[in-house]
Design a protein around this motif. Sequence first.
Motif, mmCIF file in Angstrom:
data_model
loop_
_atom_site.group_PDB
_atom_site.id
_atom_site.type_symbol
_atom_site.label_atom_id
_atom_site.label_comp_id
_atom_site.label_asym_id
_atom_site.label_seq_id
_atom_site.Cartn_x
_atom_site.Cartn_y
_atom_site.Cartn_z
ATOM 1 N N GLU A 119 0.801 -1.228 0.000
ATOM 2 C CA GLU A 119 0.000 0.000 0.000
ATOM 3 C C GLU A 119 0.829 1.271 0.000
ATOM 4 O O GLU A 119 0.351 2.348 -0.379
ATOM 5 C CB GLU A 119 -0.961 0.009 1.201
ATOM 6 N N LYS A 120 2.094 1.215 0.422
ATOM 7 C CA LYS A 120 2.888 2.447 0.537
ATOM 8 C C LYS A 120 3.575 2.849 -0.761
ATOM 9 O O LYS A 120 4.172 3.926 -0.837
ATOM 10 C CB LYS A 120 3.925 2.309 1.648
ATOM 11 N N TYR A 121 3.504 2.026 -1.797
ATOM 12 C CA TYR A 121 4.194 2.316 -3.046
ATOM 13 C C TYR A 121 3.261 2.995 -4.052
ATOM 14 O O TYR A 121 2.094 2.634 -4.166
ATOM 15 C CB TYR A 121 4.776 1.042 -3.655
ATOM 16 N N ASP A 122 3.788 3.966 -4.787
ATOM 17 C CA ASP A 122 2.985 4.666 -5.787
ATOM 18 C C ASP A 122 2.768 3.821 -7.029
ATOM 19 O O ASP A 122 1.715 3.895 -7.663
ATOM 20 C CB ASP A 122 3.653 5.996 -6.158
ATOM 21 N N PHE A 123 3.759 3.038 -7.409
ATOM 22 C CA PHE A 123 3.609 2.088 -8.512
ATOM 23 C C PHE A 123 4.730 1.063 -8.432
ATOM 24 O O PHE A 123 5.692 1.227 -7.677
ATOM 25 C CB PHE A 123 3.594 2.788 -9.884
ATOM 26 N N PHE A 124 4.572 -0.005 -9.201
ATOM 27 C CA PHE A 124 5.533 -1.108 -9.186
ATOM 28 C C PHE A 124 6.206 -1.242 -10.553
ATOM 29 O O PHE A 124 5.558 -1.083 -11.587
ATOM 30 C CB PHE A 124 4.826 -2.433 -8.870
ATOM 31 N N ILE A 125 7.489 -1.569 -10.530
ATOM 32 C CA ILE A 125 8.210 -1.982 -11.733
ATOM 33 C C ILE A 125 8.639 -3.419 -11.508
ATOM 34 O O ILE A 125 9.386 -3.723 -10.575
ATOM 35 C CB ILE A 125 9.424 -1.085 -12.002
ATOM 36 N N ILE A 126 8.119 -4.326 -12.342
ATOM 37 C CA ILE A 126 8.454 -5.749 -12.235
ATOM 38 C C ILE A 126 9.580 -6.049 -13.210
ATOM 39 O O ILE A 126 9.432 -5.857 -14.421
ATOM 40 C CB ILE A 126 7.245 -6.640 -12.558
ATOM 41 N N LEU A 127 10.711 -6.521 -12.698
ATOM 42 C CA LEU A 127 11.844 -6.869 -13.548
ATOM 43 C C LEU A 127 11.909 -8.380 -13.758
ATOM 44 O O LEU A 127 11.684 -9.163 -12.818
ATOM 45 C CB LEU A 127 13.161 -6.394 -12.917
ATOM 46 N N ALA A 128 12.195 -8.752 -14.984
ATOM 47 C CA ALA A 128 12.387 -10.165 -15.313
ATOM 48 C C ALA A 128 13.517 -10.272 -16.319
ATOM 49 O O ALA A 128 13.677 -9.401 -17.171
ATOM 50 C CB ALA A 128 11.106 -10.766 -15.882
ATOM 51 N N SER A 129 14.294 -11.318 -16.207
ATOM 52 C CA SER A 129 15.366 -11.564 -17.178
ATOM 53 C C SER A 129 15.221 -12.993 -17.691
ATOM 54 O O SER A 129 14.573 -13.835 -17.063
ATOM 55 C CB SER A 129 16.742 -11.371 -16.541
ATOM 56 N N GLU A 130 15.823 -13.257 -18.829
ATOM 57 C CA GLU A 130 15.754 -14.576 -19.448
ATOM 58 C C GLU A 130 14.301 -14.971 -19.705
ATOM 59 O O GLU A 130 13.549 -14.192 -20.271
ATOM 60 C CB GLU A 130 16.501 -15.599 -18.579
ATOM 61 N N ARG A 131 13.873 -16.122 -19.230
ATOM 62 C CA ARG A 131 12.532 -16.612 -19.563
ATOM 63 C C ARG A 131 11.473 -16.049 -18.611
ATOM 64 O O ARG A 131 11.740 -15.762 -17.465
ATOM 65 C CB ARG A 131 12.505 -18.154 -19.529
ATOM 66 N N PHE A 132 10.261 -15.936 -19.130
ATOM 67 C CA PHE A 132 9.125 -15.498 -18.328
ATOM 68 C C PHE A 132 8.776 -16.577 -17.308
ATOM 69 O O PHE A 132 8.740 -17.767 -17.627
ATOM 70 C CB PHE A 132 7.922 -15.225 -19.229
ATOM 71 N N ARG A 133 8.537 -16.153 -16.059
ATOM 72 C CA ARG A 133 8.200 -17.101 -14.997
ATOM 73 C C ARG A 133 6.744 -16.920 -14.567
ATOM 74 O O ARG A 133 6.188 -15.823 -14.642
ATOM 75 C CB ARG A 133 9.100 -16.889 -13.782
ATOM 76 N N GLU A 134 6.156 -17.999 -14.067
ATOM 77 C CA GLU A 134 4.768 -17.946 -13.618
ATOM 78 C C GLU A 134 4.580 -16.923 -12.504
ATOM 79 O O GLU A 134 3.547 -16.244 -12.437
ATOM 80 C CB GLU A 134 4.329 -19.332 -13.140
ATOM 81 N N ASN A 135 5.584 -16.807 -11.619
ATOM 82 C CA ASN A 135 5.483 -15.846 -10.517
ATOM 83 C C ASN A 135 5.318 -14.411 -11.017
ATOM 84 O O ASN A 135 4.660 -13.591 -10.372
ATOM 85 C CB ASN A 135 6.723 -15.934 -9.623
ATOM 86 N N ASN A 136 5.946 -14.093 -12.159
ATOM 87 C CA ASN A 136 5.813 -12.746 -12.722
ATOM 88 C C ASN A 136 4.357 -12.444 -13.079
ATOM 89 O O ASN A 136 3.846 -11.350 -12.830
ATOM 90 C CB ASN A 136 6.685 -12.604 -13.967
ATOM 91 N N GLY A 137 3.687 -13.418 -13.675
ATOM 92 C CA GLY A 137 2.290 -13.244 -14.036
ATOM 93 C C GLY A 137 1.395 -13.123 -12.814
ATOM 94 O O GLY A 137 0.481 -12.289 -12.767
ATOM 95 N N ASN A 138 1.651 -13.963 -11.796
ATOM 96 C CA ASN A 138 0.867 -13.907 -10.559
ATOM 97 C C ASN A 138 1.018 -12.542 -9.885
ATOM 98 O O ASN A 138 0.037 -11.959 -9.403
ATOM 99 C CB ASN A 138 1.312 -15.006 -9.593
ATOM 100 N N LEU A 139 2.242 -12.055 -9.856
ATOM 101 C CA LEU A 139 2.511 -10.766 -9.218
ATOM 102 C C LEU A 139 1.819 -9.629 -9.977
ATOM 103 O O LEU A 139 1.180 -8.759 -9.366
ATOM 104 C CB LEU A 139 4.024 -10.520 -9.162
ATOM 105 N N ALA A 140 1.935 -9.630 -11.296
ATOM 106 C CA ALA A 140 1.303 -8.581 -12.110
ATOM 107 C C ALA A 140 -0.203 -8.587 -11.919
ATOM 108 O O ALA A 140 -0.833 -7.529 -11.765
ATOM 109 C CB ALA A 140 1.659 -8.789 -13.582
ATOM 110 N N ARG A 141 -0.799 -9.763 -11.911
ATOM 111 C CA ARG A 141 -2.255 -9.877 -11.746
ATOM 112 C C ARG A 141 -2.686 -9.384 -10.365
ATOM 113 O O ARG A 141 -3.704 -8.688 -10.228
ATOM 114 C CB ARG A 141 -2.681 -11.324 -11.954
ATOM 115 N N SER A 142 -1.908 -9.705 -9.343
ATOM 116 C CA SER A 142 -2.245 -9.291 -7.977
ATOM 117 C C SER A 142 -2.144 -7.776 -7.809
ATOM 118 O O SER A 142 -2.979 -7.158 -7.148
ATOM 119 C CB SER A 142 -1.319 -9.998 -6.977
ATOM 120 N N ILE A 143 -1.118 -7.178 -8.404
ATOM 121 C CA ILE A 143 -0.948 -5.722 -8.310
ATOM 122 C C ILE A 143 -2.108 -5.022 -8.996
ATOM 123 O O ILE A 143 -2.687 -4.057 -8.475
ATOM 124 C CB ILE A 143 0.388 -5.291 -8.940
ATOM 125 N N ARG A 144 -2.477 -5.502 -10.181
ATOM 126 C CA ARG A 144 -3.596 -4.914 -10.918
ATOM 127 C C ARG A 144 -4.897 -5.051 -10.121
ATOM 128 O O ARG A 144 -5.718 -4.123 -10.089
ATOM 129 C CB ARG A 144 -3.703 -5.614 -12.281
#
Length: 408
Positions: A119-144
């Motif tokens: 709640e204290k952050y104004d926005f999020f930047i999700i960093l990923a390298s190499e292959r896309f991971r399932e956790n990245n999608g879960n995190l993006a969906r939760s933030i949205r």
Amino acid sequence: MGDLKVGEQDLAEMSSMIQSTVVMEASKQVQALLTSLETTMLDIAITGESGAGKSTFINAIRGLSDEDLGAARTGVTETTTEPMVYQHPKLPTVRLWDLPGIGTSRFQANQYLKQVGFEKYDFFIILASERFRENNGNLARSIRAMDKNFYFVRSKIDQDIKACQRHQNFNKERVLTEIRTDCINCLEKEGVESPKVFLVSSFELHKYDFHKLQDTLVRELNGQKRHVLLLSLPNITVEMIEKKKESLKRHIWKKALLACLISALPTFPVHYNAPLLMETLASYRKNFGLDDESLNTLALRVSKSPCNLKKQITSSLGKDFSEHSVHSALRMAALGGRASVSLVERHVPLLGNLVAGGISFVAIYILLSSSLDSFAQDAQNVLKKAFRAEEEEKLEAYYSQDIGFLYD
């Protein structure tokens, strides 16, 4: 009945007292506006899986290398075990948070956002390298789902390009398009609609999509947070420099009015506004990366001589920033602004009387405005020199040589 006659001296004293009261109240109001602007906090969360390069990305945005004092700690293994905050070196109210890698034993995806205090952050930047991971999608969906903005950054693009160069029929643009499309498709499969994806190299911010990321962040923030974000971003495009200039110009009147009002108060010395002007102009130089520390850092980053970068600065205050040079520039602004004084007096009569030591609102406004224009031009010149390809410089040096022998 008593004598109601009021003497001229009494009227003068009354007028002086009323004007002082009005000036004091006005100065408090303007100072409050500036204080609000200068204390606006911006909290940016940098998150993603372990090893994605979060710390290096934070250092790059802050204008630091991984070895600099105060840089975020980097390593080949996960080095962040709890949210770590890093202030921007030029704007302490801008804070970048290096969050622990999602999916580690201590930070599982289903509880991650709650654990890091989303709640204290104004926005999020999700960093990923190499292959896309399932956790990245879960995190993006939760933030949205929590009604926060996120921006997906595919990092270490320079390494991907270098690896693909060994392939036959290598085409850089095709590789970039494939990586970007793959990230978008993976996020959409995870239920994230219209994801914003950017390809970035933390070691080469001027390449790939970092400028698009900057533009998007600025466009989607409003008000004072947008202003402080603009000032915190590195100068990697002419467009970004121009946006900084225009944002700063919208607040010049506050600085000019405060300096003018303070000088009109009997409780302050006439030249009290001199340090205020020096402080304001010094902050402008830092915002555009024209101070010695910023130029030296940039020179090291692009492997060029600091002297060569400094040669691109042509404005008088850019080359010689001192109290004497500021006073000289202010006198010139006062001479050039006399034609505007009558216009100001008609619309804001009080300002016509606020002249201390020959320094008026108009003169201060002209000085700050013209300084912003020249500093922005200096910054553009430095930018072009810093990122000009070595091959272009060699070619320019060759054609600048004396070739008069051709006509002997």
